[in-house]
Design a protein around this motif. Structure first.
Motif, short mmCIF file in Angstrom:
data_model
loop_
_atom_site.label_atom_id
_atom_site.label_comp_id
_atom_site.label_asym_id
_atom_site.label_seq_id
_atom_site.Cartn_x
_atom_site.Cartn_y
_atom_site.Cartn_z
N GLU A 1 0.55 -1.46 -0.03
CA GLU A 1 -0.11 -0.16 0.19
C GLU A 1 0.70 1.27 0.41
O GLU A 1 0.08 2.13 -0.37
N PRO B 1 -10.21 0.71 -1.55
CA PRO B 1 -8.31 0.93 -2.12
C PRO B 1 -9.19 2.56 -3.28
O PRO B 1 -9.63 2.05 -3.43
N SER C 1 -2.11 -2.00 -5.50
CA SER C 1 -2.43 -2.19 -4.21
C SER C 1 -2.95 -3.80 -4.52
O SER C 1 -2.97 -4.39 -5.72
#
Length: 456
Positions: free
Chosen positions: A81, A341, A410
């Motif tokens: 991330e 996300p 991600s």
């Protein structure tokens, strides 16, 4: 090794101004900022970058992320991330405490810091989670190292829900750090869920449909505007009574905005990217991909949030980046996981709003860079100033591109923005003076960010 780098001929967006100029970086600091013509002595340095046609902003500070580390790393971790963050122009992230174990002890906090030092591609910090039984620890937290206290005033996991009146007051009275509150009234949510299940069945569908002659969209019906407003009223009242510093996370409704005042630095409000982009009409198209807590609400609510960005009622923009495996998003309003996300594409998505006239690029920088640093007293970051850390992002508006899964860093490898064509792109990201992202890939797999400090 000592290094110097010069960014020439870029539009510098900083502290309410947008002017053509040049930035000299010396190691990890901004040494000099010059507007107008570049002096000869400035040009005679190694590592010149031609910024013609670009905009140079302070690195984005995302003060609301869930990077899932430790304990939930099949969804995401600090490495994956923070990689996405770097590619999105985010140079600092502040992580929330609902991990496994939860960050509700000083030992768990220290362990998270150690993990980030090994894993994070960019700079980092952490919130400490308030519970009903750790109030005595709050006054003892290190004010230089802890970003703030996260308080879940709505349904959460484990023992992180604090909705008992006495326990809530104790948190507000004992925290010497900013309190970031998730405001949803658990009693309202429970009542709404019971009513919806009785009418429609156990796992309620998320998509908008017509039933009984009116539109039904169960997630925002359950996690309702009423639940948000009731809880936010309580949080604001407690902060007013106790003098605690309060920042209310992810405001979603027009009615809540009336509880905040432009220019108030003691009780402030955050808007999150999903609530600025989507409305309840988008459930029909995206389903549980946009299921988050608090829920995405109406077009009128989104319009009010967007207006509040420029009016000063909203103090900052964050993402509430909360990746899940797509298998976790299966189901309806009761079963599918909440969260999405957002960290990699938050800046370019908000630059779309600049193009739409929702806010100016100067105001965007205030909301995503300056205000986060100011609200949490982050030291020497968030501004393009001589002597400050050289956390910078260069953006360009020249080649439109469409988001496809192969662009997603991600770990979950999906985004609710897939298929969207962006006009802006992140051309370069600098973290502590180092160009960590060159517009295509990370430039050094060994580079790591730093723990930010707080000037309190």
């Amino acid at each position: 090794m000592h290094s110097r780098r010069l960014i020439l001929n870029t539009m510098i967006v900083n502290e309410g101004q947008c002017r053509k100029g040049h930035v000299l970086i010396d190691d990890d600091r901004i040494e000099r900022i010059v507007f107008g013509e570049a002096p000869r002595d400035l040009i005679d340095v190694a590592g010149v970058i031609d910024g013609e046609g670009s905009w140079l902003l302070p690195g984005v500070i995302d003060t609301h992320v869930h990077f899932r580390d430790p304990g939930l790393t099949y969804k995401a971790d600090m490495e994956s991330e923070s990689r996405a963050a770097a590619m999105g122009g985010v140079t600092t992230w502040l992580d929330m405490p609902n991990t496994v174990p939860q960050t509700t002890t000083r030992e768990a906090f220290s362990e998270k810091m150690a993990l980030a030092a090994r894993k994070s591609r960019v700079n980092y910090g952490f919130f400490f989670g308030a519970t009903t039984d750790n109030v005595d620890v709050l006054p003892k937290l290190n004010r230089r190292k802890v970003a703030g206290v996260k308080l879940f005033m709505g349904a959460s996991t484990g023992n992180m829900l604090v909705d008992d009146e006495a326990a809530l007051r104790a948190v507000f009275e004992n925290s010497r750090l900013p309190i970031v509150a998730h405001c949803e009234d658990s009693a309202v949510i429970a009542r709404r869920m019971a009513e919806a299940r009785e009418r429609y069945g156990d796992d309620l569908q998320i998509e908008m449909r017509i039933a009984y002659g009116f539109n039904v969209c169960h997630h925002p019906e359950i996690r309702s505007a009423e639940a948000c407003y009731a809880s936010t009223v309580k949080a604001v009242a407690l902060a007013t009574e106790t003098g605690a510093r309060l920042h209310v996370a992810h405001i979603t409704t027009e009615r809540e905005l009336g509880l905040f005042s432009a220019g108030d630095t003691h009780i402030t409000a955050e808007a999150c990217v999903p609530h600025l982009l989507f409305t309840d009409a988008d459930y029909a198209r995206l389903g549980t991909r946009i299921k988050c807590n608090p829920a995405v609400k109406t077009a009128a609510d989104r319009a009010a949030l967007r207006r509040a960005l420029s009016e000063g009622i909203i103090s900052s923009i964050a993402t509430d980046h909360a990746p899940h495996a797509l298998t976790d998003k299966v189901g309806g309003a009761a079963r599918a996981a909440s969260g999405m996300p957002m960290v990699q594409f938050s800046l370019v998505a908000m630059l779309d709003l600049v193009d739409e006239g929702v806010l100016s690029i100067e105001r965007l920088v205030e909301l995503m860079c300056h205000a986060p640093a100011r609200l949490f007293n982050i030291e020497n970051r968030g501004f393009l100033r001589e002597g400050y850390k050289a956390d910078l992002v260069m953006v360009r508006r020249d080649h439109p591109w469409t988001l496809t899964p192969n662009r997603i860093a991600s770990r979950c490898n999906w985004s609710p923005l897939e298929g969207h064509t962006f006009k802006w792109r992140v051309a370069r990201t600098f973290c502590n003076g180092f160009q960590i992202y060159n517009g295509h890939r990370l430039t050094d797999e060994s580079f790591r960010g730093e723990a930010v400090t707080f000037d309190r």
